[in-house]
Design a protein around this motif. Structure first.
Motif, PDB file in Angstrom:
ATOM      1  N   ARG A  67      71.630  19.295 -53.068  1.00  0.00           N
ATOM      2  CA  ARG A  67      71.440  20.701 -53.411  1.00  0.00           C
ATOM      3  C   ARG A  67      71.283  21.507 -52.129  1.00  0.00           C
ATOM      4  O   ARG A  67      70.765  20.996 -51.133  1.00  0.00           O
ATOM      5  CB  ARG A  67      70.203  20.871 -54.306  1.00  0.00           C
ATOM      6  CG  ARG A  67      70.361  20.117 -55.627  1.00  0.00           C
ATOM      7  CD  ARG A  67      69.137  20.181 -56.506  1.00  0.00           C
ATOM      8  NE  ARG A  67      69.393  19.493 -57.773  1.00  0.00           N
ATOM      9  CZ  ARG A  67      68.540  19.457 -58.783  1.00  0.00           C
ATOM     10  NH1 ARG A  67      67.358  20.069 -58.680  1.00  0.00           N
ATOM     11  NH2 ARG A  67      68.854  18.807 -59.888  1.00  0.00           N
ATOM     12  N   LEU A  68      71.708  22.743 -52.164  1.00  0.00           N
ATOM     13  CA  LEU A  68      71.651  23.554 -50.947  1.00  0.00           C
ATOM     14  C   LEU A  68      70.226  23.842 -50.523  1.00  0.00           C
ATOM     15  O   LEU A  68      69.916  23.939 -49.331  1.00  0.00           O
ATOM     16  CB  LEU A  68      72.413  24.866 -51.138  1.00  0.00           C
ATOM     17  CG  LEU A  68      73.934  24.728 -51.182  1.00  0.00           C
ATOM     18  CD1 LEU A  68      74.587  26.102 -51.323  1.00  0.00           C
ATOM     19  CD2 LEU A  68      74.460  24.036 -49.923  1.00  0.00           C
ATOM     20  N   THR A  69      69.313  23.978 -51.483  1.00  0.00           N
ATOM     21  CA  THR A  69      67.899  24.195 -51.164  1.00  0.00           C
ATOM     22  C   THR A  69      67.052  23.290 -52.052  1.00  0.00           C
ATOM     23  O   THR A  69      67.459  22.936 -53.167  1.00  0.00           O
ATOM     24  CB  THR A  69      67.477  25.657 -51.406  1.00  0.00           C
ATOM     25  OG1 THR A  69      67.561  25.941 -52.816  1.00  0.00           O
ATOM     26  CG2 THR A  69      68.361  26.618 -50.628  1.00  0.00           C
ATOM     27  N   PRO A  70      65.864  22.906 -51.573  1.00  0.00           N
ATOM     28  CA  PRO A  70      64.994  22.060 -52.401  1.00  0.00           C
ATOM     29  C   PRO A  70      64.634  22.705 -53.732  1.00  0.00           C
ATOM     30  O   PRO A  70      64.357  22.014 -54.713  1.00  0.00           O
ATOM     31  CB  PRO A  70      63.748  21.883 -51.523  1.00  0.00           C
ATOM     32  CG  PRO A  70      64.206  22.143 -50.134  1.00  0.00           C
ATOM     33  CD  PRO A  70      65.289  23.174 -50.251  1.00  0.00           C
ATOM     34  N   GLN A  71      64.623  24.053 -53.765  1.00  0.00           N
ATOM     35  CA  GLN A  71      64.210  24.757 -54.983  1.00  0.00           C
ATOM     36  C   GLN A  71      65.337  24.893 -56.005  1.00  0.00           C
ATOM     37  O   GLN A  71      65.105  25.286 -57.138  1.00  0.00           O
ATOM     38  CB  GLN A  71      63.693  26.163 -54.634  1.00  0.00           C
ATOM     39  CG  GLN A  71      62.518  26.185 -53.685  1.00  0.00           C
ATOM     40  CD  GLN A  71      62.933  26.036 -52.226  1.00  0.00           C
ATOM     41  OE1 GLN A  71      64.107  26.180 -51.897  1.00  0.00           O
ATOM     42  NE2 GLN A  71      61.979  25.708 -51.373  1.00  0.00           N
ATOM     43  N   SER A  72      66.561  24.571 -55.620  1.00  0.00           N
ATOM     44  CA  SER A  72      67.694  24.759 -56.526  1.00  0.00           C
ATOM     45  C   SER A  72      67.579  23.865 -57.748  1.00  0.00           C
ATOM     46  O   SER A  72      67.143  22.714 -57.662  1.00  0.00           O
ATOM     47  CB  SER A  72      68.999  24.462 -55.788  1.00  0.00           C
ATOM     48  OG  SER A  72      70.096  24.567 -56.658  1.00  0.00           O
ATOM     49  N   SER A  73      67.985  24.403 -58.887  1.00  0.00           N
ATOM     50  CA  SER A  73      67.920  23.640 -60.137  1.00  0.00           C
ATOM     51  C   SER A  73      69.230  22.924 -60.445  1.00  0.00           C
ATOM     52  O   SER A  73      69.310  22.155 -61.402  1.00  0.00           O
ATOM     53  CB  SER A  73      67.559  24.572 -61.300  1.00  0.00           C
ATOM     54  OG  SER A  73      68.542  25.598 -61.429  1.00  0.00           O
ATOM     55  N   THR A  74      70.254  23.179 -59.633  1.00  0.00           N
ATOM     56  CA  THR A  74      71.552  22.557 -59.886  1.00  0.00           C
ATOM     57  C   THR A  74      72.111  21.952 -58.602  1.00  0.00           C
ATOM     58  O   THR A  74      71.824  22.417 -57.486  1.00  0.00           O
ATOM     59  CB  THR A  74      72.570  23.597 -60.418  1.00  0.00           C
ATOM     60  OG1 THR A  74      72.699  24.655 -59.468  1.00  0.00           O
ATOM     61  CG2 THR A  74      72.100  24.152 -61.752  1.00  0.00           C
ATOM     62  N   ASP A  75      72.934  20.925 -58.772  1.00  0.00           N
ATOM     63  CA  ASP A  75      73.577  20.301 -57.621  1.00  0.00           C
ATOM     64  C   ASP A  75      74.583  21.263 -56.988  1.00  0.00           C
ATOM     65  O   ASP A  75      75.147  22.124 -57.664  1.00  0.00           O
ATOM     66  CB  ASP A  75      74.302  19.027 -58.045  1.00  0.00           C
ATOM     67  CG  ASP A  75      73.343  17.911 -58.412  1.00  0.00           C
ATOM     68  OD1 ASP A  75      72.124  18.085 -58.246  1.00  0.00           O
ATOM     69  OD2 ASP A  75      73.823  16.850 -58.866  1.00  0.00           O
ATOM     70  N   ALA A  76      74.789  21.096 -55.703  1.00  0.00           N
ATOM     71  CA  ALA A  76      75.772  21.913 -54.997  1.00  0.00           C
ATOM     72  C   ALA A  76      77.177  21.586 -55.480  1.00  0.00           C
ATOM     73  O   ALA A  76      77.458  20.480 -55.968  1.00  0.00           O
ATOM     74  CB  ALA A  76      75.672  21.670 -53.495  1.00  0.00           C
ATOM     75  N   PRO A 122      65.854  17.579 -46.908  1.00  0.00           N
ATOM     76  CA  PRO A 122      65.535  18.728 -47.772  1.00  0.00           C
ATOM     77  C   PRO A 122      66.527  18.946 -48.905  1.00  0.00           C
ATOM     78  O   PRO A 122      66.213  19.652 -49.874  1.00  0.00           O
ATOM     79  CB  PRO A 122      65.567  19.919 -46.797  1.00  0.00           C
ATOM     80  CG  PRO A 122      65.356  19.326 -45.449  1.00  0.00           C
ATOM     81  CD  PRO A 122      66.035  17.989 -45.508  1.00  0.00           C
ATOM     82  N   HIS A 123      67.698  18.348 -48.811  1.00  0.00           N
ATOM     83  CA  HIS A 123      68.757  18.615 -49.777  1.00  0.00           C
ATOM     84  C   HIS A 123      68.871  17.572 -50.888  1.00  0.00           C
ATOM     85  O   HIS A 123      69.630  17.777 -51.830  1.00  0.00           O
ATOM     86  CB  HIS A 123      70.096  18.731 -49.048  1.00  0.00           C
ATOM     87  CG  HIS A 123      70.112  19.818 -48.029  1.00  0.00           C
ATOM     88  ND1 HIS A 123      70.305  21.142 -48.351  1.00  0.00           N
ATOM     89  CD2 HIS A 123      69.923  19.777 -46.686  1.00  0.00           C
ATOM     90  CE1 HIS A 123      70.246  21.880 -47.258  1.00  0.00           C
ATOM     91  NE2 HIS A 123      70.017  21.076 -46.223  1.00  0.00           N
ATOM     92  N   VAL A 124      68.128  16.469 -50.756  1.00  0.00           N
ATOM     93  CA  VAL A 124      68.272  15.418 -51.773  1.00  0.00           C
ATOM     94  C   VAL A 124      66.944  14.920 -52.351  1.00  0.00           C
ATOM     95  O   VAL A 124      66.951  14.226 -53.371  1.00  0.00           O
ATOM     96  CB  VAL A 124      69.067  14.209 -51.225  1.00  0.00           C
ATOM     97  CG1 VAL A 124      70.523  14.572 -50.985  1.00  0.00           C
ATOM     98  CG2 VAL A 124      68.442  13.657 -49.955  1.00  0.00           C
ATOM     99  N   PHE A 125      65.822  15.265 -51.730  1.00  0.00           N
ATOM    100  CA  PHE A 125      64.555  14.708 -52.200  1.00  0.00           C
ATOM    101  C   PHE A 125      63.633  15.742 -52.842  1.00  0.00           C
ATOM    102  O   PHE A 125      62.475  15.441 -53.141  1.00  0.00           O
ATOM    103  CB  PHE A 125      63.843  13.979 -51.055  1.00  0.00           C
ATOM    104  CG  PHE A 125      64.612  12.779 -50.556  1.00  0.00           C
ATOM    105  CD1 PHE A 125      64.892  11.727 -51.426  1.00  0.00           C
ATOM    106  CD2 PHE A 125      65.078  12.715 -49.264  1.00  0.00           C
ATOM    107  CE1 PHE A 125      65.614  10.624 -50.989  1.00  0.00           C
ATOM    108  CE2 PHE A 125      65.797  11.617 -48.822  1.00  0.00           C
ATOM    109  CZ  PHE A 125      66.069  10.569 -49.680  1.00  0.00           C
ATOM    110  N   GLY A 126      64.139  16.950 -53.079  1.00  0.00           N
ATOM    111  CA  GLY A 126      63.424  17.944 -53.861  1.00  0.00           C
ATOM    112  C   GLY A 126      61.994  18.189 -53.414  1.00  0.00           C
ATOM    113  O   GLY A 126      61.728  18.400 -52.229  1.00  0.00           O
ATOM    114  N   VAL A 127      61.067  18.133 -54.367  1.00  0.00           N
ATOM    115  CA  VAL A 127      59.661  18.447 -54.072  1.00  0.00           C
ATOM    116  C   VAL A 127      59.034  17.421 -53.131  1.00  0.00           C
ATOM    117  O   VAL A 127      57.996  17.698 -52.524  1.00  0.00           O
ATOM    118  CB  VAL A 127      58.840  18.531 -55.376  1.00  0.00           C
ATOM    119  CG1 VAL A 127      59.328  19.683 -56.245  1.00  0.00           C
ATOM    120  CG2 VAL A 127      58.890  17.211 -56.149  1.00  0.00           C
TER     121      VAL A 127
END
Length: 321
Positions: free
Chosen positions: A37-46, A268-273
Protein backbone atom coordinates in the motif's frame (compact mmCIF):
# COMPACT_ATOMS: atom_id res chain seq x y z
CA UNK A 1 48.34 -0.95 -17.37
CA UNK A 2 48.51 -2.22 -13.80
CA UNK A 3 45.16 -3.35 -12.38
CA UNK A 4 45.50 -1.05 -9.37
CA UNK A 5 45.92 1.99 -11.67
CA UNK A 6 42.88 1.36 -13.81
CA UNK A 7 40.33 4.15 -13.57
CA UNK A 8 36.57 3.96 -13.84
CA UNK A 9 36.76 5.31 -17.38
CA UNK A 10 39.16 2.56 -18.50
CA UNK A 11 36.86 -0.29 -17.45
CA UNK A 12 33.82 -1.41 -19.39
CA UNK A 13 31.33 -2.65 -16.80
CA UNK A 14 29.05 -5.16 -18.47
CA UNK A 15 25.60 -5.78 -17.02
CA UNK A 16 24.91 -9.21 -15.58
CA UNK A 17 22.49 -9.97 -18.41
CA UNK A 18 18.99 -11.33 -18.80
CA UNK A 19 17.43 -13.65 -16.24
CA UNK A 20 15.95 -17.05 -17.06
CA UNK A 21 12.47 -17.64 -18.41
CA UNK A 22 10.72 -18.50 -15.15
CA UNK A 23 11.77 -15.24 -13.53
CA UNK A 24 10.95 -13.21 -16.63
CA UNK A 25 7.47 -14.72 -16.63
CA UNK A 26 7.10 -13.81 -12.96
CA UNK A 27 8.18 -10.22 -13.60
CA UNK A 28 5.92 -9.89 -16.64
CA UNK A 29 2.93 -10.20 -14.35
CA UNK A 30 4.00 -6.95 -12.63
CA UNK A 31 4.00 -8.92 -9.41
CA UNK A 32 4.07 -6.68 -6.35
CA UNK A 33 4.65 -7.48 -2.68
CA UNK A 34 1.65 -8.94 -0.92
CA UNK A 35 -0.39 -6.20 0.74
CA UNK A 36 1.66 -3.35 -0.74
CA UNK A 37 0.00 0.00 0.00
CA UNK A 38 1.22 3.50 -0.69
CA UNK A 39 0.69 4.55 2.94
CA UNK A 40 0.27 2.55 6.15
CA UNK A 41 -3.15 4.17 6.63
CA UNK A 42 -4.49 3.09 3.23
CA UNK A 43 -7.42 0.69 3.28
CA UNK A 44 -6.69 -0.73 -0.17
CA UNK A 45 -3.70 -2.24 -1.92
CA UNK A 46 -1.82 -0.10 -4.41
CA UNK A 47 -2.49 -0.55 -8.11
CA UNK A 48 0.20 -2.14 -10.30
CA UNK A 49 0.98 1.30 -11.70
CA UNK A 50 1.40 2.77 -8.21
CA UNK A 51 3.66 -0.12 -7.22
CA UNK A 52 5.86 0.31 -10.29
CA UNK A 53 6.10 4.06 -9.69
CA UNK A 54 7.25 3.47 -6.11
CA UNK A 55 9.70 0.86 -7.36
CA UNK A 56 11.17 3.29 -9.91
CA UNK A 57 11.69 5.89 -7.19
CA UNK A 58 13.45 3.34 -4.97
CA UNK A 59 15.63 2.20 -7.88
CA UNK A 60 16.65 5.77 -8.64
CA UNK A 61 17.46 6.41 -4.99
CA UNK A 62 19.69 3.34 -4.87
CA UNK A 63 21.31 4.39 -8.15
CA UNK A 64 22.09 7.75 -6.60
CA UNK A 65 24.15 6.49 -3.68
CA UNK A 66 24.87 2.77 -3.97
CA UNK A 67 24.89 1.10 -7.42
CA UNK A 68 23.70 2.51 -10.78
CA UNK A 69 20.79 1.22 -12.78
CA UNK A 70 21.23 -0.14 -16.30
CA UNK A 71 19.26 0.05 -19.53
CA UNK A 72 20.02 -0.15 -23.23
CA UNK A 73 21.71 3.26 -23.04
CA UNK A 74 24.12 2.18 -20.33
CA UNK A 75 24.58 2.88 -16.61
CA UNK A 76 22.72 5.74 -14.89
CA UNK A 77 23.02 7.38 -11.50
CA UNK A 78 25.64 9.26 -9.50
CA UNK A 79 26.86 6.00 -7.96
CA UNK A 80 28.48 4.96 -11.25
CA UNK A 81 31.44 7.12 -10.21
CA UNK A 82 32.34 4.70 -7.41
CA UNK A 83 31.62 1.37 -9.11
CA UNK A 84 35.32 0.52 -9.17
CA UNK A 85 36.12 1.71 -5.65
CA UNK A 86 33.09 -0.06 -4.19
CA UNK A 87 33.86 -3.31 -5.98
CA UNK A 88 37.46 -3.28 -4.80
CA UNK A 89 36.40 -2.53 -1.22
CA UNK A 90 33.80 -5.29 -1.34
CA UNK A 91 36.23 -7.90 -2.65
CA UNK A 92 38.72 -7.02 0.05
CA UNK A 93 36.13 -7.30 2.83
CA UNK A 94 35.01 -10.63 1.36
CA UNK A 95 38.55 -11.96 1.70
CA UNK A 96 38.39 -11.22 5.41
CA UNK A 97 34.96 -12.82 5.81
CA UNK A 98 35.74 -16.04 3.94
CA UNK A 99 36.91 -17.93 7.08
CA UNK A 100 33.45 -17.35 8.62
CA UNK A 101 32.03 -19.94 6.23
CA UNK A 102 33.67 -22.83 8.06
CA UNK A 103 33.05 -21.44 11.53
CA UNK A 104 30.24 -22.57 13.81
CA UNK A 105 27.08 -20.49 14.06
CA UNK A 106 26.39 -18.36 17.11
CA UNK A 107 23.31 -17.76 19.27
CA UNK A 108 22.49 -21.45 19.57
CA UNK A 109 20.10 -22.41 22.39
CA UNK A 110 22.32 -25.29 23.48
CA UNK A 111 25.21 -22.89 23.96
CA UNK A 112 27.51 -25.29 22.08
CA UNK A 113 27.18 -24.78 18.34
CA UNK A 114 28.67 -27.34 15.96
CA UNK A 115 26.82 -26.53 12.72
CA UNK A 116 28.98 -24.58 10.28
CA UNK A 117 27.75 -21.79 8.05
CA UNK A 118 28.93 -23.78 5.02
CA UNK A 119 26.51 -26.65 5.64
CA UNK A 120 23.60 -24.25 6.14
CA UNK A 121 24.56 -22.23 3.05
CA UNK A 122 24.37 -25.41 0.97
CA UNK A 123 20.97 -26.33 2.41
CA UNK A 124 19.56 -22.83 1.90
CA UNK A 125 20.87 -22.50 -1.64
CA UNK A 126 17.89 -24.40 -3.05
CA UNK A 127 15.46 -24.50 -0.14
CA UNK A 128 13.59 -21.90 1.87
CA UNK A 129 15.39 -21.02 5.13
CA UNK A 130 13.05 -22.85 7.48
CA UNK A 131 14.36 -26.21 8.66
CA UNK A 132 17.86 -24.82 9.25
CA UNK A 133 16.40 -22.81 12.15
CA UNK A 134 16.58 -26.10 14.09
CA UNK A 135 20.38 -25.72 14.21
CA UNK A 136 19.89 -22.49 16.16
CA UNK A 137 16.92 -23.44 18.30
CA UNK A 138 15.60 -27.00 17.92
CA UNK A 139 13.04 -26.50 20.69
CA UNK A 140 11.47 -23.40 19.13
CA UNK A 141 11.40 -25.05 15.72
CA UNK A 142 9.79 -28.22 17.12
CA UNK A 143 7.00 -26.24 18.80
CA UNK A 144 6.41 -23.50 16.26
CA UNK A 145 7.83 -24.82 13.00
CA UNK A 146 4.59 -24.73 11.01
CA UNK A 147 3.76 -21.15 12.01
CA UNK A 148 7.36 -20.10 11.46
CA UNK A 149 7.25 -21.67 7.99
CA UNK A 150 4.04 -19.81 7.12
CA UNK A 151 5.56 -16.49 8.24
CA UNK A 152 8.73 -17.11 6.23
CA UNK A 153 6.70 -17.87 3.09
CA UNK A 154 4.72 -14.66 3.51
CA UNK A 155 7.70 -12.45 4.30
CA UNK A 156 10.33 -14.17 2.19
CA UNK A 157 8.34 -15.14 -0.90
CA UNK A 158 5.11 -13.13 -1.12
CA UNK A 159 6.69 -9.86 0.04
CA UNK A 160 10.43 -10.05 -0.68
CA UNK A 161 10.62 -11.95 -3.97
CA UNK A 162 8.81 -9.41 -6.17
CA UNK A 163 10.96 -6.58 -4.84
CA UNK A 164 14.26 -8.46 -5.14
CA UNK A 165 13.68 -9.61 -8.73
CA UNK A 166 12.49 -6.22 -9.94
CA UNK A 167 15.52 -4.51 -8.40
CA UNK A 168 17.92 -7.12 -9.76
CA UNK A 169 16.68 -6.62 -13.28
CA UNK A 170 17.04 -2.85 -13.04
CA UNK A 171 20.42 -2.73 -11.28
CA UNK A 172 22.16 -5.51 -13.26
CA UNK A 173 25.23 -5.76 -11.02
CA UNK A 174 27.61 -8.52 -12.16
CA UNK A 175 28.42 -11.21 -9.60
CA UNK A 176 31.68 -11.09 -7.58
CA UNK A 177 33.33 -13.85 -9.63
CA UNK A 178 32.59 -11.85 -12.79
CA UNK A 179 34.00 -8.62 -11.34
CA UNK A 180 37.11 -10.37 -10.04
CA UNK A 181 37.84 -11.57 -13.58
CA UNK A 182 37.20 -8.08 -14.95
CA UNK A 183 39.70 -6.63 -12.47
CA UNK A 184 42.28 -9.33 -13.08
CA UNK A 185 42.11 -10.72 -9.55
CA UNK A 186 43.25 -14.28 -10.14
CA UNK A 187 42.25 -16.88 -7.59
CA UNK A 188 39.00 -15.36 -6.32
CA UNK A 189 37.35 -18.08 -4.24
CA UNK A 190 33.62 -18.69 -4.16
CA UNK A 191 31.19 -21.54 -3.58
CA UNK A 192 28.84 -22.94 -6.19
CA UNK A 193 25.36 -21.49 -5.74
CA UNK A 194 22.70 -23.10 -7.88
CA UNK A 195 20.35 -20.23 -7.04
CA UNK A 196 22.95 -17.58 -7.92
CA UNK A 197 21.73 -17.08 -11.49
CA UNK A 198 20.51 -13.49 -11.24
CA UNK A 199 22.17 -10.07 -11.00
CA UNK A 200 24.00 -9.55 -7.73
CA UNK A 201 22.32 -6.36 -6.44
CA UNK A 202 20.22 -6.91 -4.40
CA UNK A 203 20.74 -10.19 -2.55
CA UNK A 204 17.53 -12.19 -2.75
CA UNK A 205 18.46 -14.41 0.20
CA UNK A 206 19.30 -11.39 2.33
CA UNK A 207 16.12 -9.51 1.45
CA UNK A 208 14.01 -12.63 1.96
CA UNK A 209 15.67 -13.29 5.32
CA UNK A 210 15.09 -9.84 6.76
CA UNK A 211 11.51 -9.51 5.50
CA UNK A 212 10.78 -13.01 6.76
CA UNK A 213 12.09 -11.82 10.13
CA UNK A 214 9.63 -8.93 10.04
CA UNK A 215 6.73 -11.31 9.40
CA UNK A 216 7.94 -13.72 12.10
CA UNK A 217 8.08 -10.85 14.61
CA UNK A 218 4.42 -10.13 13.83
CA UNK A 219 3.12 -13.70 13.60
CA UNK A 220 4.93 -15.07 16.66
CA UNK A 221 5.22 -11.89 18.70
CA UNK A 222 3.95 -13.31 22.00
CA UNK A 223 6.07 -16.47 21.76
CA UNK A 224 9.24 -14.49 21.08
CA UNK A 225 8.45 -11.84 23.70
CA UNK A 226 8.30 -14.50 26.39
CA UNK A 227 11.47 -16.32 25.28
CA UNK A 228 14.51 -14.06 24.92
CA UNK A 229 16.76 -16.95 23.87
CA UNK A 230 14.43 -17.92 21.02
CA UNK A 231 14.19 -14.30 19.95
CA UNK A 232 17.99 -13.98 19.75
CA UNK A 233 18.27 -17.28 17.85
CA UNK A 234 15.57 -16.37 15.32
CA UNK A 235 17.05 -12.94 14.74
CA UNK A 236 20.56 -14.33 14.27
CA UNK A 237 19.31 -17.09 11.97
CA UNK A 238 17.44 -14.83 9.56
CA UNK A 239 20.26 -12.26 9.44
CA UNK A 240 22.78 -15.07 8.87
CA UNK A 241 20.76 -16.28 5.88
CA UNK A 242 21.93 -13.24 3.94
CA UNK A 243 25.38 -13.00 5.52
CA UNK A 244 26.21 -16.57 4.51
CA UNK A 245 25.92 -15.62 0.84
CA UNK A 246 28.72 -13.09 1.36
CA UNK A 247 30.85 -15.57 3.31
CA UNK A 248 30.50 -17.95 0.34
CA UNK A 249 31.63 -15.33 -2.20
CA UNK A 250 28.25 -15.35 -3.95
CA UNK A 251 27.31 -11.76 -3.01
CA UNK A 252 29.19 -8.55 -2.23
CA UNK A 253 28.82 -6.99 1.25
CA UNK A 254 27.18 -3.95 -0.36
CA UNK A 255 24.56 -6.24 -1.95
CA UNK A 256 23.41 -6.91 1.61
CA UNK A 257 23.47 -3.21 2.39
CA UNK A 258 21.19 -2.64 -0.60
CA UNK A 259 18.88 -5.41 0.61
CA UNK A 260 18.67 -3.96 4.12
CA UNK A 261 18.00 -0.51 2.73
CA UNK A 262 15.24 -1.79 0.42
CA UNK A 263 13.63 -3.76 3.26
CA UNK A 264 13.62 -0.74 5.58
CA UNK A 265 12.04 1.37 2.82
CA UNK A 266 9.39 -1.27 2.19
CA UNK A 267 8.32 -1.77 5.83
CA UNK A 268 5.82 1.14 5.94
CA UNK A 269 4.09 -0.17 2.84
CA UNK A 270 3.42 -3.78 3.83
CA UNK A 271 3.20 -4.06 7.62
CA UNK A 272 0.42 -1.55 8.34
CA UNK A 273 -0.05 -0.63 11.99
CA UNK A 274 2.95 -2.78 12.94
CA UNK A 275 5.30 -1.01 10.52
CA UNK A 276 7.20 1.24 12.97
CA UNK A 277 7.64 -1.51 15.56
CA UNK A 278 8.80 -3.98 12.94
CA UNK A 279 11.10 -1.52 11.18
CA UNK A 280 12.82 -0.61 14.46
CA UNK A 281 13.17 -4.27 15.43
CA UNK A 282 14.56 -5.13 12.01
CA UNK A 283 17.24 -2.46 12.20
CA UNK A 284 18.15 -3.55 15.71
CA UNK A 285 18.59 -7.13 14.45
CA UNK A 286 20.73 -6.06 11.48
CA UNK A 287 22.79 -3.71 13.63
CA UNK A 288 23.33 -6.30 16.38
CA UNK A 289 23.69 -9.55 14.47
CA UNK A 290 25.21 -8.97 11.03
CA UNK A 291 28.89 -9.84 10.71
CA UNK A 292 28.82 -8.37 7.21
CA UNK A 293 27.71 -4.97 8.49
CA UNK A 294 30.32 -5.15 11.23
CA UNK A 295 33.04 -5.91 8.65
CA UNK A 296 32.04 -2.97 6.43
CA UNK A 297 32.21 -0.63 9.40
CA UNK A 298 35.54 -2.03 10.55
CA UNK A 299 37.04 -1.70 7.06
CA UNK A 300 36.95 2.08 7.36
CA UNK A 301 37.05 2.41 3.58
CA UNK A 302 35.94 5.91 2.49
CA UNK A 303 33.62 4.46 -0.16
CA UNK A 304 31.53 2.77 2.55
CA UNK A 305 31.03 5.82 4.76
CA UNK A 306 28.25 7.56 2.76
CA UNK A 307 26.56 4.22 2.08
CA UNK A 308 26.44 3.37 5.78
CA UNK A 309 25.19 6.88 6.51
CA UNK A 310 22.31 6.44 4.02
CA UNK A 311 21.40 3.12 5.62
CA UNK A 312 21.46 4.64 9.09
CA UNK A 313 19.33 7.59 7.93
CA UNK A 314 16.66 5.28 6.49
CA UNK A 315 16.66 3.20 9.66
CA UNK A 316 16.07 6.35 11.72
CA UNK A 317 13.28 7.64 9.47
CA UNK A 318 9.96 7.29 11.25
CA UNK A 319 6.97 5.64 9.64
CA UNK A 320 4.26 8.28 8.99
CA UNK A 321 1.48 8.01 11.54
Amino acid sequence: MDTEDRSFESIHWPPYGEMHAEMLSYLASNAQPKGFRLTPQSSTDATPQEWLSWLENLTNTIAGFLWPRYDDRGWHGASQQHMLALTRADLQVMDGLRPCLTQAISHCRSGHCTAQHLALFEQEDQNAPVATLAEYDASFYAHHGSRFRAAVVTGGADIARPLSLHLKRRLQRPRPYQASCLLGQVGFSYRLAKSGVTPSMVSGHCLQGVLALCQVLISLSSELASDSIAQACVRQFLIDTGDRRVFAGVHYPSDNLGSWYAALCLCPHVFGVDAQRVKSALWDAINSHSLVLRAMRAAGDPVYLPLLAELQAEAARQVPS
